[in-house]
Design a protein around this motif. Structure first.
Motif, PDB file in Angstrom:
ATOM      1  N   LEU A   9       0.826  -1.209   0.000  1.00  0.00           N
ATOM      2  CA  LEU A   9       0.000   0.000   0.000  1.00  0.00           C
ATOM      3  C   LEU A   9       0.860   1.259   0.000  1.00  0.00           C
ATOM      4  N   LEU A  10       1.946   1.249   0.744  1.00  0.00           N
ATOM      5  CA  LEU A  10       2.851   2.387   0.764  1.00  0.00           C
ATOM      6  C   LEU A  10       3.498   2.591  -0.607  1.00  0.00           C
ATOM      7  N   LEU A  11       3.938   1.519  -1.225  1.00  0.00           N
ATOM      8  CA  LEU A  11       4.533   1.595  -2.558  1.00  0.00           C
ATOM      9  C   LEU A  11       3.515   2.100  -3.576  1.00  0.00           C
ATOM     10  N   LEU A  12       2.303   1.613  -3.503  1.00  0.00           N
ATOM     11  CA  LEU A  12       1.244   2.052  -4.403  1.00  0.00           C
ATOM     12  C   LEU A  12       0.950   3.541  -4.221  1.00  0.00           C
ATOM     13  N   THR A  13       0.933   4.006  -2.997  1.00  0.00           N
ATOM     14  CA  THR A  13       0.698   5.419  -2.711  1.00  0.00           C
ATOM     15  C   THR A  13       1.799   6.291  -3.294  1.00  0.00           C
ATOM     16  N   VAL A  14       3.048   5.855  -3.149  1.00  0.00           N
ATOM     17  CA  VAL A  14       4.178   6.622  -3.685  1.00  0.00           C
ATOM     18  C   VAL A  14       4.109   6.680  -5.206  1.00  0.00           C
ATOM     19  N   VAL A  15       3.825   5.552  -5.851  1.00  0.00           N
ATOM     20  CA  VAL A  15       3.766   5.510  -7.313  1.00  0.00           C
ATOM     21  C   VAL A  15       2.642   6.401  -7.840  1.00  0.00           C
ATOM     22  N   VAL A  16       1.488   6.352  -7.218  1.00  0.00           N
ATOM     23  CA  VAL A  16       0.355   7.166  -7.665  1.00  0.00           C
ATOM     24  C   VAL A  16       0.638   8.648  -7.454  1.00  0.00           C
ATOM     25  N   SER A  17       1.245   9.016  -6.348  1.00  0.00           N
ATOM     26  CA  SER A  17       1.509  10.427  -6.089  1.00  0.00           C
ATOM     27  C   SER A  17       2.586  10.975  -7.020  1.00  0.00           C
ATOM     28  N   LEU A  18       3.577  10.180  -7.388  1.00  0.00           N
ATOM     29  CA  LEU A  18       4.620  10.649  -8.301  1.00  0.00           C
ATOM     30  C   LEU A  18       4.083  10.861  -9.702  1.00  0.00           C
ATOM     31  N   THR A  19       3.238   9.968 -10.191  1.00  0.00           N
ATOM     32  CA  THR A  19       2.663  10.165 -11.521  1.00  0.00           C
ATOM     33  C   THR A  19       1.712  11.342 -11.519  1.00  0.00           C
ATOM     34  N   GLY A  20       1.023  11.575 -10.415  1.00  0.00           N
ATOM     35  CA  GLY A  20       0.141  12.739 -10.312  1.00  0.00           C
ATOM     36  C   GLY A  20       0.932  14.033 -10.393  1.00  0.00           C
TER      37      GLY A  20
END
Length: 57
Positions: A9-20
């Motif tokens: 979940l932490l990795l998913l959050t980081v990936v989504v926020s960086l692409t945003g």
């Protein structure tokens, strides 16, 4: 097991926020380009009108 879920979940959050962030960056770059174009166009129109008003007839 719960530790792996938290990591995913932490990795998913980081990936989504960086692409945003990159999407927002692209929007602002495009907006800045359009803004510069509009400013140049307005200055050109003003110069054209002034040259027609005060130019030789």
């Amino acid at each position: 097991m719960q530790n792996k879920i938290i990591r995913v979940l932490l990795l998913l959050t980081v990936v989504v926020s960086l692409t945003g962030c990159s999407v927002i960056e692209g929007i602002f770059k495009a907006g800045m380009g359009v803004g510069i174009f509009i400013v140049i166009a307005v200055i050109a129109i003003i110069l054209f009108v002034v040259s027609k008003l005060f130019g030789k007839k």
